[in-house]
Write an enzyme that holds these catalytic residues in place. Sequence first.
Site, short mmCIF file in Angstrom:
data_model
loop_
_atom_site.label_atom_id
_atom_site.label_comp_id
_atom_site.label_asym_id
_atom_site.label_seq_id
_atom_site.Cartn_x
_atom_site.Cartn_y
_atom_site.Cartn_z
N GLU A 214 -7.41 -22.14 -35.41
CA GLU A 214 -6.53 -21.15 -34.96
C GLU A 214 -5.00 -21.06 -35.56
O GLU A 214 -4.49 -19.80 -35.91
CB GLU A 214 -6.35 -20.81 -33.73
CG GLU A 214 -7.95 -20.55 -33.06
CD GLU A 214 -7.59 -20.30 -31.69
OE1 GLU A 214 -7.23 -19.13 -31.02
OE2 GLU A 214 -8.24 -21.20 -30.96
N HIS A 230 -24.41 -42.71 -34.69
CA HIS A 230 -25.55 -42.81 -34.92
C HIS A 230 -26.30 -41.51 -35.54
O HIS A 230 -27.57 -41.19 -35.80
CB HIS A 230 -26.16 -42.51 -33.59
CG HIS A 230 -25.98 -43.71 -32.59
ND1 HIS A 230 -26.70 -44.97 -32.53
CD2 HIS A 230 -25.03 -43.91 -31.89
CE1 HIS A 230 -25.96 -45.68 -31.86
NE2 HIS A 230 -25.01 -45.39 -31.26
N LYS A 323 -13.21 -9.05 -31.23
CA LYS A 323 -13.20 -8.79 -29.64
C LYS A 323 -12.89 -7.12 -29.42
O LYS A 323 -13.75 -6.57 -28.89
CB LYS A 323 -11.82 -9.11 -28.88
CG LYS A 323 -11.91 -10.75 -28.70
CD LYS A 323 -10.91 -11.26 -27.68
CE LYS A 323 -10.91 -12.66 -27.31
NZ LYS A 323 -9.72 -13.15 -26.68
C1 F6R Z 1 -6.09 -17.39 -28.75
C2 F6R Z 1 -7.00 -18.10 -28.20
C3 F6R Z 1 -8.33 -17.86 -27.76
C4 F6R Z 1 -8.46 -17.26 -26.44
C5 F6R Z 1 -9.93 -16.90 -26.10
C6 F6R Z 1 -10.06 -16.38 -24.68
O1 F6R Z 1 -4.85 -17.87 -28.86
O2 F6R Z 1 -6.70 -19.45 -27.96
O3 F6R Z 1 -9.19 -18.98 -27.99
O4 F6R Z 1 -8.10 -18.21 -25.47
O5 F6R Z 1 -10.30 -15.79 -26.92
O6 F6R Z 1 -9.17 -15.55 -24.47
P1 F6R Z 1 -8.18 -15.56 -23.09
O7 F6R Z 1 -7.56 -16.89 -22.98
O8 F6R Z 1 -7.17 -14.41 -22.98
O9 F6R Z 1 -9.39 -15.56 -21.84
#
Ligand code: F6R
Length: 329
Positions: A214, A230, A323
């Site tokens: 990320e 393994h 998303k």
């Molecule tokens: C972005 C990140 C992502 C979010 C994940 C869930 O910085 O680390 O992995 O953590 O998409 O979103 P939240 O944390 O808002 O539930």
Amino acid sequence: MLGLTDHLGDALWRVESASIEPQDSPGGLVVAGMGGSAIGGALARAALGDHASRPIFVTRAYGLPPWTTPDTMVLCASYSGNTEETLACYESAGALGAQRTVVTTGGRLAEMARADGVPVIPLPGGFQPRAAVAYMTVAALEVAALCGAGPRLTSEIDVAASHTEQLVSEWGPDAPEDSLAKTIARGLHGTTPTIAGAGLTTPVAYRWKTQINENAKLPCFMHELPELDHNEIVGWEGASEVGRFSAVFLDDSDAHPRVKERMALTARLIAPYAQASFRLETRGETPIERVISLVLLGDLVSIYLATLRGVDPGPVRVLEELKAALAAS
Ligand code: F6R
């Protein structure tokens, strides 16, 4: 990431200010979350280690484990409060009559929890969720203690905070160019890193992988020992034919002696095929200090890698795009 020290202390204060009543949960603790919000549960479980007196399970999915009962505590962790998988787990936990606690900045999760009278641990806004790792770890540790799944680690967390401060000056951006974090970043630059953990460092290896994904916007993979010995070890033979791979081994002072031996041997055996290889050890005394030490190192390495690549570590464009597409469908 340099705020990690303050986050540890502030997280303790925020859990306290939520005035959560202890709720004995013989069924143990399930931490439901995704990505940067789930990792805290996994790190907390590693930090508790042998001191966990009940099962602690992390679910990164739309549902809870089938053995969840009204005797289980479900901690729903979502920084934004709008992650659909975590919202689904919150609802399942309610339908099952399980005990619930929420840790979030707000969103739909906070709204639902407030309407249902479920305790909410409030987080400060304005971070990328993954930068709230210390908050999520402390929240999971404290909820584990409140539901009887582990001892309270408040003073260990305080000590870990001051230890982390020293490490920030040793590895942070003001440290010399040959400091450990910068040296590792230079070694990994231009390669596909693979991260190996074992026991306490397994979730830390996962954190390294996800932070490199990320922050540095790079592919990166992780595995754990002894299992890696393994299977994955054999794949290294063909590594240089398909790409430039590097290896990072995350060792711990308290690891099983045979695992330590395996790490040293594995690093030696794959060395001819790896562009770079690092064997690193946790720093500190208590498990929480040791976990946080390598989380900090990995976080810094991922930021330095982003810098070397000339990319902005903050935004996660594709993740947001996905998303948004899902929300619209
Ligand atoms: C972005 C990140 C992502 C979010 C994940 C869930 O910085 O680390 O992995 O953590 O998409 O979103 P939240 O944390 O808002 O539930």
